[in-house]
Design a protein around this motif. Structure first.
Motif, mmCIF file in Angstrom:
data_model
loop_
_atom_site.group_PDB
_atom_site.id
_atom_site.type_symbol
_atom_site.label_atom_id
_atom_site.label_comp_id
_atom_site.label_asym_id
_atom_site.label_seq_id
_atom_site.Cartn_x
_atom_site.Cartn_y
_atom_site.Cartn_z
ATOM 1 N N VAL A 24 0.880 -1.162 0.000
ATOM 2 C CA VAL A 24 0.000 0.000 0.000
ATOM 3 C C VAL A 24 0.923 1.219 0.000
ATOM 4 O O VAL A 24 1.597 1.507 0.986
ATOM 5 C CB VAL A 24 -0.947 0.028 1.228
ATOM 6 C CG1 VAL A 24 -1.835 1.267 1.169
ATOM 7 C CG2 VAL A 24 -1.795 -1.242 1.284
ATOM 8 N N TYR B 247 1.475 5.439 -0.929
ATOM 9 C CA TYR B 247 0.653 6.643 -0.864
ATOM 10 C C TYR B 247 1.483 7.896 -1.067
ATOM 11 O O TYR B 247 2.672 7.934 -0.789
ATOM 12 C CB TYR B 247 -0.073 6.719 0.490
ATOM 13 C CG TYR B 247 0.881 6.693 1.661
ATOM 14 C CD1 TYR B 247 1.451 7.865 2.159
ATOM 15 C CD2 TYR B 247 1.253 5.491 2.251
ATOM 16 C CE1 TYR B 247 2.351 7.834 3.199
ATOM 17 C CE2 TYR B 247 2.140 5.451 3.301
ATOM 18 C CZ TYR B 247 2.687 6.625 3.766
ATOM 19 O OH TYR B 247 3.595 6.600 4.805
ATOM 20 N N ALA C 53 -1.766 9.211 4.372
ATOM 21 C CA ALA C 53 -0.997 8.143 5.018
ATOM 22 C C ALA C 53 -1.872 7.406 6.024
ATOM 23 O O ALA C 53 -1.825 6.173 6.121
ATOM 24 C CB ALA C 53 0.241 8.710 5.703
ATOM 25 N N ALA D 232 -4.103 5.100 4.163
ATOM 26 C CA ALA D 232 -3.328 3.948 3.689
ATOM 27 C C ALA D 232 -3.080 2.961 4.826
ATOM 28 O O ALA D 232 -3.192 1.738 4.624
ATOM 29 C CB ALA D 232 -2.007 4.419 3.090
ATOM 30 N N GLU D 233 -2.757 3.453 5.999
ATOM 31 C CA GLU D 233 -2.533 2.568 7.149
ATOM 32 C C GLU D 233 -3.814 1.835 7.533
ATOM 33 O O GLU D 233 -3.774 0.663 7.905
ATOM 34 C CB GLU D 233 -1.984 3.355 8.333
ATOM 35 C CG GLU D 233 -0.557 3.827 8.157
ATOM 36 C CD GLU D 233 0.474 2.701 8.096
ATOM 37 O OE1 GLU D 233 0.157 1.550 8.478
ATOM 38 O OE2 GLU D 233 1.603 2.972 7.657
ATOM 39 N N ALA E 7 -4.281 -0.918 5.033
ATOM 40 C CA ALA E 7 -3.319 -1.980 5.328
ATOM 41 C C ALA E 7 -3.743 -2.797 6.544
ATOM 42 O O ALA E 7 -3.637 -4.038 6.534
ATOM 43 C CB ALA E 7 -1.933 -1.387 5.541
ATOM 44 N N VAL F 146 1.201 -7.279 4.491
ATOM 45 C CA VAL F 146 1.061 -5.951 3.897
ATOM 46 C C VAL F 146 2.177 -5.031 4.370
ATOM 47 O O VAL F 146 2.514 -5.003 5.552
ATOM 48 C CB VAL F 146 -0.301 -5.320 4.270
ATOM 49 C CG1 VAL F 146 -0.467 -3.975 3.577
ATOM 50 C CG2 VAL F 146 -1.443 -6.253 3.938
ATOM 51 N N GLU F 147 2.726 -4.292 3.439
ATOM 52 C CA GLU F 147 3.690 -3.240 3.752
ATOM 53 C C GLU F 147 3.113 -1.922 3.263
ATOM 54 O O GLU F 147 2.506 -1.875 2.196
ATOM 55 C CB GLU F 147 5.032 -3.513 3.073
ATOM 56 C CG GLU F 147 5.723 -4.752 3.598
ATOM 57 C CD GLU F 147 7.042 -5.033 2.904
ATOM 58 O OE1 GLU F 147 7.597 -4.136 2.228
ATOM 59 O OE2 GLU F 147 7.519 -6.169 3.034
ATOM 60 N N THR F 148 3.293 -0.881 4.046
ATOM 61 C CA THR F 148 2.903 0.464 3.624
ATOM 62 C C THR F 148 4.167 1.300 3.472
ATOM 63 O O THR F 148 5.148 1.089 4.190
ATOM 64 C CB THR F 148 1.965 1.147 4.637
ATOM 65 O OG1 THR F 148 2.617 1.213 5.903
ATOM 66 C CG2 THR F 148 0.657 0.401 4.770
#
Length: 168
Positions: A7, A9, A17, A20-21, A24, A34-36
């Protein structure tokens, strides 16, 4: 089944952000790894089975880091499932109706065959950086219009789509 998801952003003041978190976190609760990351910090998307890209909207354009990310990684993104989101309206409109993607995002959707795009309400609060942001706040048009239950519902649906056999 999709197993590893990125993910990425583009944000200036952190509101995107946080969206996005949230996306995730929901994907993780569905068993995905999952990595952001800020879009500008991603060097390679090939380790990921699927990608979600989000960008804040400024004056009708997606955040520059999100635009640069999809341009820089276009070949790899075209080879994997891709979902897009925007954040921006500083009112309740995003929760009331489907807001079409801005033209630049629409082009990305077509060129990269993205699964979907959604627009979420934005957030602009005191202390935001940028001349335009300060002007908006001075005019009393700021606030937090993010709909986290709606973001979570969308992310859950994306997780379901990632689990679907058709995305293998």
């Amino acid at each position: 089944m999709t197993e590893k998801v990125l993910v990425a952003y583009g944000t200036t003041n952190g509101s995107t952000a946080r969206i996005a978190e949230t996306v995730a976190d929901v994907l993780r609760t569905r068993g995905l790894t999952v990595e952001t990351a800020p879009a500008g910090a991603v060097d390679d998307v090939t380790p990921y089975d699927a990608v979600v890209v989000g960008g804040a909207l400024y004056a009708g354009r997606w955040h520059k880091d999100a635009r640069r990310f999809v341009r820089r990684h276009r070949r790899a993104l075209a080879e994997r499932p891709l979902w897009l989101f925007s954040s921006g309206p500083l009112d309740s409109s995003a929760g009331e109706r489907n807001i079409a993607p801005v033209p630049g995002v629409r082009r990305v959707m077509v060129r990269l065959d993205a699964q979907e795009h959604i627009t979420f309400g934005g957030c602009l609060e005191e202390g935001a950086r940028g001349f335009v942001a300060r002007m908006i706040l001075r005019d009393g048009r700021g606030g937090d219009f993010r709909d986290f239950p709606g973001i979570e519902r969308w992310a859950a649906r994306v997780a379901d789509e990632m689990a679907a056999p058709a995305l293998l």
